[in-house]
Design an enzyme around this catalytic site. Structure first.
Site, short mmCIF file in Angstrom:
data_model
loop_
_atom_site.label_atom_id
_atom_site.label_comp_id
_atom_site.label_asym_id
_atom_site.label_seq_id
_atom_site.Cartn_x
_atom_site.Cartn_y
_atom_site.Cartn_z
N ASP A 47 -75.83 14.73 -67.41
CA ASP A 47 -75.34 13.39 -67.06
C ASP A 47 -74.00 13.14 -67.75
OD1 ASP A 47 -76.22 10.52 -65.98
OD2 ASP A 47 -75.26 10.25 -67.93
N TYR A 52 -66.32 9.51 -70.07
CA TYR A 52 -66.70 10.32 -71.23
C TYR A 52 -65.61 11.34 -71.57
CZ TYR A 52 -71.43 8.52 -70.11
OH TYR A 52 -72.51 7.72 -69.80
N LYS A 77 -69.89 9.50 -62.80
CA LYS A 77 -69.87 8.06 -62.51
C LYS A 77 -68.45 7.55 -62.28
CE LYS A 77 -73.68 7.79 -65.84
NZ LYS A 77 -73.31 8.65 -66.99
N HIS A 110 -70.58 2.91 -62.35
CA HIS A 110 -70.93 2.92 -63.77
C HIS A 110 -71.37 1.54 -64.27
CE1 HIS A 110 -70.05 5.46 -67.60
NE2 HIS A 110 -71.06 4.65 -67.81
N1 LIG Z 1 -74.63 4.35 -67.79
C1 LIG Z 1 -74.25 3.91 -68.97
O1 LIG Z 1 -73.59 2.85 -69.09
C2 LIG Z 1 -74.60 4.67 -70.19
C3 LIG Z 1 -74.42 4.10 -71.45
C4 LIG Z 1 -74.80 4.86 -72.57
C5 LIG Z 1 -75.32 6.14 -72.40
N2 LIG Z 1 -75.46 6.67 -71.15
C6 LIG Z 1 -76.03 8.03 -70.93
O2 LIG Z 1 -77.22 8.16 -71.68
C7 LIG Z 1 -77.08 9.26 -72.57
C8 LIG Z 1 -77.87 9.02 -73.84
O3 LIG Z 1 -77.51 7.81 -74.48
P1 LIG Z 1 -76.76 7.76 -75.87
O4 LIG Z 1 -75.86 8.96 -75.98
O5 LIG Z 1 -76.15 6.41 -75.98
O6 LIG Z 1 -77.88 7.80 -76.96
P2 LIG Z 1 -79.31 8.53 -77.25
O7 LIG Z 1 -79.49 9.74 -76.44
O8 LIG Z 1 -80.33 7.46 -77.21
O9 LIG Z 1 -79.12 8.89 -78.78
C9 LIG Z 1 -78.16 9.81 -79.21
C10 LIG Z 1 -78.22 9.87 -80.74
O10 LIG Z 1 -79.47 10.42 -81.13
C11 LIG Z 1 -79.23 11.56 -81.95
N3 LIG Z 1 -80.30 12.54 -81.62
C12 LIG Z 1 -80.48 13.19 -80.45
N4 LIG Z 1 -81.57 13.96 -80.49
C13 LIG Z 1 -82.10 13.82 -81.73
C14 LIG Z 1 -83.22 14.38 -82.38
N5 LIG Z 1 -84.02 15.24 -81.75
N6 LIG Z 1 -83.47 14.00 -83.65
C15 LIG Z 1 -82.67 13.12 -84.31
N7 LIG Z 1 -81.59 12.56 -83.73
C16 LIG Z 1 -81.30 12.90 -82.45
C17 LIG Z 1 -77.85 12.04 -81.58
O11 LIG Z 1 -77.26 12.72 -82.66
P3 LIG Z 1 -76.45 14.13 -82.52
O12 LIG Z 1 -75.66 14.11 -81.24
O13 LIG Z 1 -75.58 14.09 -83.76
O14 LIG Z 1 -77.49 15.19 -82.56
C18 LIG Z 1 -77.14 10.72 -81.31
O15 LIG Z 1 -76.71 10.12 -82.53
C19 LIG Z 1 -75.58 9.35 -72.79
O16 LIG Z 1 -75.18 10.57 -73.36
C20 LIG Z 1 -75.09 9.13 -71.38
O17 LIG Z 1 -75.25 10.30 -70.61
C21 LIG Z 1 -75.10 5.96 -70.05
#
Ligand SMILES: NC(=O)c1ccc[n+]([C@@H]2O[C@H](COP(=O)([O-])OP(=O)(O)OC[C@H]3O[C@@H](n4cnc5c(N)ncnc54)[C@H](OP(=O)(O)O)[C@@H]3O)[C@@H](O)[C@H]2O)c1
Length: 275
Positions: A47, A52, A77, A110
């Site tokens: 994704d 990004y 997106k 988005h």
């Molecule tokens: N459509 C939208 O508006 C929107 C908005 C936000 C996000 N997104 C999508 O959703 C995805 C995920 O959301 P997000 O990136 O905001 O946050 P998330 O996946 O909820 O959390 C990411 C955080 O968790 C840590 N992490 C990941 N796996 C872990 C584990 N097994 N143990 C401990 N810590 C862990 C990562 O650290 P490290 O990377 O340092 O390991 C990072 O700090 C995004 O990458 C994007 O593709 C979309």
């Protein structure tokens, strides 16, 4: 390796239920490595988004992995500035160019930025031309979905929204599901800089299964029937976040994760965002 779960979207497209998110994954080697590690671990869903800034590296990771293009589900997106400038089709072509692909599996609006209604027309044209296998929206509230459904014969395949144990967003999920729209959870682990994964209730549940808090949360998302997009730049965590197909949370443990809900968002509110 246990078999991963998939969901069939409303147009028949099959989406792997766990995808690698790459928001805030730096362009270049970090993204290329994250994508290749994920594909080696068995992920078949990435994704990304124009904003990004790493579509080029996502495409490079895909090619470097050697996994056939047709086996991987790729989402990108349409960014807000392009929505407001009515650049839907041009922006889509630019994304394909950066990815080095001739189609994506899913293309999303988005955010519901001004002009999203025309953007939806652009996405329908892209879909009709076969350049996106499915189209959908992101950060649409119930009222946005109602407006879209009242004015379009094509139903979005998904709505990608914030959802985690802290902000379950369950009413919107239930509404979308009732309309035949699947939901993708963003910030499923509580987001970068969040404190969800240090909640001792998750560690206690995980101890029963020999799983980490992150694995418990990802499993909770899977069992509530949403698509989940955990992000990590660390190989070990990327692998760990996919090692979630060999256990089932009991009803009691699902309820215990539900109880973490605070109703407070970690990210921006789709009704008041200012970017
Ligand atoms: N459509 C939208 O508006 C929107 C908005 C936000 C996000 N997104 C999508 O959703 C995805 C995920 O959301 P997000 O990136 O905001 O946050 P998330 O996946 O909820 O959390 C990411 C955080 O968790 C840590 N992490 C990941 N796996 C872990 C584990 N097994 N143990 C401990 N810590 C862990 C990562 O650290 P490290 O990377 O340092 O390991 C990072 O700090 C995004 O990458 C994007 O593709 C979309």
């Amino acid at each position: 390796m246990a078999i991963q779960s998939t969901i069939t979207l409303n147009n028949g497209t099959v989406i792997p239920q766990v995808g690698l998110g790459v928001f805030q994954t730096p362009d270049g080697a970090t993204t290329v490595d994250a994508v290749t590690v994920a594909l080696e671990a068995g992920y078949r869903h990435i994704d990304t988004a124009m904003i990004y800034g790493n579509e080029t590296s996502v495409g490079e990771g895909l090619r470097r992995s050697g996994v056939p293009r047709g086996d991987v589900f790729v989402t990108t997106k349409l960014w807000n500035d392009d929505i407001r400038a009515h650049r839907g089709q041009a922006a889509f072509e630019e994304s394909l160019e950066r990815l080095g692909l001739d189609y994506v599996d899913l293309y999303l609006i988005h955010w519901p930025a001004d002009g999203w209604q025309q953007a939806w027309d652009d996405l329908q044209a892209i879909y009709a031309a076969g350049r996106a296998k499915a189209i959908g929206v992101s950060n649409f509230q119930r009222h946005h979905l109602e407006e879209l459904l009242a004015n379009s014969d094509v139903r979005p395949a998904v709505d990608q929204i914030e959802s985690s144990p802290q902000f379950a967003n369950q009413e919107l999920i239930d509404f979308a599901h009732a309309q035949g729209i699947d939901v993708e959870a963003w910030s499923p682990l509580g987001g970068t800089g969040g404190n969800l994964l240090s909640d001792p209730r998750l560690a206690a549940i995980g101890a029963k299964y020999g799983k980490s808090p992150a694995q418990v949360v990802i499993r909770w998302h899977i069992q509530r029937g949403v698509i989940v997009l955990p992000k990590s730049t660390h190989a070990e965590r990327i692998r760990q976040n996919f090692d979630v197909f060999d256990f089932n949370l009991t009803g009691e443990d699902m309820a215990a994760v539900n109880a973490i809900n605070t109703g407070r968002r970690n990210g921006a509110d789709p009704d008041t965002f200012d970017f």
